[in-house]
Motif scaffolding. Structure first.
Motif, PDB file in Angstrom:
ATOM      1  N   ALA A 241       0.824  -1.204   0.000  1.00  0.00           N
ATOM      2  CA  ALA A 241       0.000   0.000   0.000  1.00  0.00           C
ATOM      3  C   ALA A 241       0.863   1.261   0.000  1.00  0.00           C
ATOM      4  O   ALA A 241       1.979   1.271   0.518  1.00  0.00           O
ATOM      5  CB  ALA A 241      -0.918   0.001   1.214  1.00  0.00           C
ATOM      6  N   GLU A 242       0.322   2.342  -0.571  1.00  0.00           N
ATOM      7  CA  GLU A 242       0.955   3.648  -0.531  1.00  0.00           C
ATOM      8  C   GLU A 242       0.198   4.543   0.440  1.00  0.00           C
ATOM      9  O   GLU A 242      -1.024   4.466   0.549  1.00  0.00           O
ATOM     10  CB  GLU A 242       0.968   4.285  -1.923  1.00  0.00           C
ATOM     11  CG  GLU A 242       1.859   3.546  -2.917  1.00  0.00           C
ATOM     12  CD  GLU A 242       1.964   4.284  -4.241  1.00  0.00           C
ATOM     13  OE1 GLU A 242       1.369   5.389  -4.346  1.00  0.00           O
ATOM     14  OE2 GLU A 242       2.629   3.772  -5.148  1.00  0.00           O
ATOM     15  N   PRO A 244      -0.166   8.640   2.589  1.00  0.00           N
ATOM     16  CA  PRO A 244       0.069  10.086   2.443  1.00  0.00           C
ATOM     17  C   PRO A 244       1.448  10.476   2.971  1.00  0.00           C
ATOM     18  O   PRO A 244       2.063   9.727   3.756  1.00  0.00           O
ATOM     19  CB  PRO A 244      -1.037  10.706   3.302  1.00  0.00           C
ATOM     20  CG  PRO A 244      -2.073   9.646   3.447  1.00  0.00           C
ATOM     21  CD  PRO A 244      -1.342   8.347   3.414  1.00  0.00           C
ATOM     22  N   PRO A 245       1.936  11.648   2.549  1.00  0.00           N
ATOM     23  CA  PRO A 245       3.288  12.089   2.964  1.00  0.00           C
ATOM     24  C   PRO A 245       3.496  12.101   4.474  1.00  0.00           C
ATOM     25  O   PRO A 245       4.580  11.728   4.958  1.00  0.00           O
ATOM     26  CB  PRO A 245       3.390  13.498   2.376  1.00  0.00           C
ATOM     27  CG  PRO A 245       2.487  13.461   1.185  1.00  0.00           C
ATOM     28  CD  PRO A 245       1.349  12.589   1.566  1.00  0.00           C
ATOM     29  N   THR A 246       2.492  12.517   5.247  1.00  0.00           N
ATOM     30  CA  THR A 246       2.678  12.555   6.699  1.00  0.00           C
ATOM     31  C   THR A 246       2.864  11.151   7.276  1.00  0.00           C
ATOM     32  O   THR A 246       3.634  10.946   8.217  1.00  0.00           O
ATOM     33  CB  THR A 246       1.479  13.243   7.370  1.00  0.00           C
ATOM     34  OG1 THR A 246       0.267  12.622   6.939  1.00  0.00           O
ATOM     35  CG2 THR A 246       1.453  14.724   7.042  1.00  0.00           C
ATOM     36  N   TYR A 247       2.152  10.166   6.709  1.00  0.00           N
ATOM     37  CA  TYR A 247       2.320   8.780   7.145  1.00  0.00           C
ATOM     38  C   TYR A 247       3.740   8.298   6.825  1.00  0.00           C
ATOM     39  O   TYR A 247       4.388   7.616   7.637  1.00  0.00           O
ATOM     40  CB  TYR A 247       1.318   7.869   6.442  1.00  0.00           C
ATOM     41  CG  TYR A 247      -0.116   7.996   6.921  1.00  0.00           C
ATOM     42  CD1 TYR A 247      -0.746   9.231   7.018  1.00  0.00           C
ATOM     43  CD2 TYR A 247      -0.845   6.856   7.250  1.00  0.00           C
ATOM     44  CE1 TYR A 247      -2.060   9.349   7.430  1.00  0.00           C
ATOM     45  CE2 TYR A 247      -2.167   6.955   7.664  1.00  0.00           C
ATOM     46  CZ  TYR A 247      -2.768   8.202   7.748  1.00  0.00           C
ATOM     47  OH  TYR A 247      -4.059   8.310   8.160  1.00  0.00           O
ATOM     48  N   GLN A 248       4.207   8.662   5.603  1.00  0.00           N
ATOM     49  CA  GLN A 248       5.546   8.240   5.190  1.00  0.00           C
ATOM     50  C   GLN A 248       6.617   8.891   6.075  1.00  0.00           C
ATOM     51  O   GLN A 248       7.629   8.265   6.408  1.00  0.00           O
ATOM     52  CB  GLN A 248       5.773   8.606   3.723  1.00  0.00           C
ATOM     53  CG  GLN A 248       4.839   7.875   2.762  1.00  0.00           C
ATOM     54  CD  GLN A 248       5.040   8.308   1.322  1.00  0.00           C
ATOM     55  OE1 GLN A 248       6.170   8.610   0.907  1.00  0.00           O
ATOM     56  NE2 GLN A 248       3.960   8.352   0.559  1.00  0.00           N
ATOM     57  N   LYS A 249       6.374  10.166   6.460  1.00  0.00           N
ATOM     58  CA  LYS A 249       7.326  10.861   7.333  1.00  0.00           C
ATOM     59  C   LYS A 249       7.431  10.160   8.674  1.00  0.00           C
ATOM     60  O   LYS A 249       8.519   9.963   9.220  1.00  0.00           O
ATOM     61  CB  LYS A 249       6.886  12.306   7.524  1.00  0.00           C
ATOM     62  CG  LYS A 249       7.862  13.138   8.342  1.00  0.00           C
ATOM     63  CD  LYS A 249       7.447  14.607   8.366  1.00  0.00           C
ATOM     64  CE  LYS A 249       8.444  15.439   9.160  1.00  0.00           C
ATOM     65  NZ  LYS A 249       8.076  16.884   9.172  1.00  0.00           N
ATOM     66  N   LEU A 250       6.267   9.745   9.237  1.00  0.00           N
ATOM     67  CA  LEU A 250       6.284   9.032  10.508  1.00  0.00           C
ATOM     68  C   LEU A 250       7.011   7.696  10.374  1.00  0.00           C
ATOM     69  O   LEU A 250       7.796   7.310  11.269  1.00  0.00           O
ATOM     70  CB  LEU A 250       4.850   8.802  10.992  1.00  0.00           C
ATOM     71  CG  LEU A 250       4.690   8.001  12.283  1.00  0.00           C
ATOM     72  CD1 LEU A 250       5.406   8.695  13.446  1.00  0.00           C
ATOM     73  CD2 LEU A 250       3.220   7.775  12.609  1.00  0.00           C
ATOM     74  N   ALA A 251       6.785   7.000   9.244  1.00  0.00           N
ATOM     75  CA  ALA A 251       7.475   5.730   9.035  1.00  0.00           C
ATOM     76  C   ALA A 251       8.986   5.942   8.990  1.00  0.00           C
ATOM     77  O   ALA A 251       9.766   5.126   9.514  1.00  0.00           O
ATOM     78  CB  ALA A 251       6.985   5.078   7.743  1.00  0.00           C
ATOM     79  N   GLY A 252       9.408   7.067   8.381  1.00  0.00           N
ATOM     80  CA  GLY A 252      10.827   7.380   8.346  1.00  0.00           C
ATOM     81  C   GLY A 252      11.381   7.661   9.732  1.00  0.00           C
ATOM     82  O   GLY A 252      12.528   7.289  10.057  1.00  0.00           O
TER      83      GLY A 252
END
Length: 264
Positions: A241-242, A244-252
């Motif tokens: 799954a892809e 949103p940017p904020t979710y990706q930032k938290l994952a980082g």
């Protein structure tokens, strides 16, 4: 294969929301199913053919009717209970509602499958799982995916495609009469009356076939299911799954935190 076995197989492979229905044309009143309801006698009013199927597939009732029980003038003619009077055959019922002229209305009426007075009998509908007699025709209502499943099953041994015709009127004749006259299964787009009087829903279609083809259909349903064509239709889920940017930032940030732990 008997009607009960066919009903069980349809529920196994297709899982319809309403009962699969058997339709029989019975010549003698003495041969009607014992528990069949006669509309004028038991309900106190006449009904349409599509209502009879609706009672069978939604209530589980067996309905037996002839011209005395039937409210629909078009079905009176189609099922051989009344003659084709000139007012009918000239196209007056279709003109102004379905066609723009008497000429085209007459073409529409001519196209409706019909039984003669000699061919007709009591129209009997009943849920397959409670059948007391063998059906002449079986009709199954479902969504488009379920009807697709039935088409695939019927074509498993035949190949090719299923020819069907659509007119938006008199689907009762397409369901019961056309398979008897052509020997071919039919994909049914429910007509206006079926929706208005029998409460058929916008998402529903139907599939009808001669009962002699029941074994072939069930073998086809089994074969196509083994081949991967099944209902409910499986969803393709094997992907990442892809977000949103904020979710990706938290994952980082999760990754940064783990790096700090390793270096500390």
């Amino acid at each position: 294969m008997n009607a009960k076995e066919l009903s069980d197989a349809i529920q196994t492979y297709v899982r319809t929301e309403t009962f699969p229905v058997g339709v029989s044309l019975v010549k003698e009143e003495a041969n009607l199913p014992r528990k069949a309801k006669r509309p004028t006698r038991d309900l106190g009013y006449q009904i349409t053919i599509c209502q009879a199927v609706g009672f069978s597939r939604r209530y589980g009732w067996s309905i037996a009717m002839n011209g005395a029980d039937l409210s629909c003038p078009i079905a009176q003619v189609a099922f051989g209970y009344e003659e084709q009077l000139p007012f009918y055959s000239e196209g007056n019922l279709a003109c102004g509602m379905y066609t723009d002229s008497l000429e085209t209305g007459a073409k529409s009426e001519q196209d409706v499958p019909k039984l003669s007075a000699q061919e007709t009998g009591y129209y009997v509908s009943y849920p397959l799982e409670r059948a007391e007699i063998d059906p002449d025709v079986v009709v199954i209502y479902g969504n488009s995916a379920q009807v697709m499943r039935l088409v695939a099953g019927m074509l498993y041994k035949r190949g090719g495609s299923i020819p069907s015709t659509f007119s938006s009127r008199a689907d009762c004749a397409d369901i019961a009469i056309k398979p008897l006259q052509t020997g071919e299964p039919q994909v049914i787009v429910p007509c206006y009356g079926d929706r208005l009087f029998a409460q058929t829903q916008d998402h529903e279609m139907a599939f009808s076939f001669h009962f002699r083809d029941a074994q072939e259909l069930v073998e086809g349903l089994a074969g196509t299911q083994k081949g991967g064509v099944r209902y409910p239709i499986p969803s393709f889920l094997r992907y990442q799954a892809e977000f949103p940017p904020t979710y990706q930032k938290l994952a980082g940030m999760f990754g940064e935190g783990k790096e700090k732990e390793l270096t500390s």
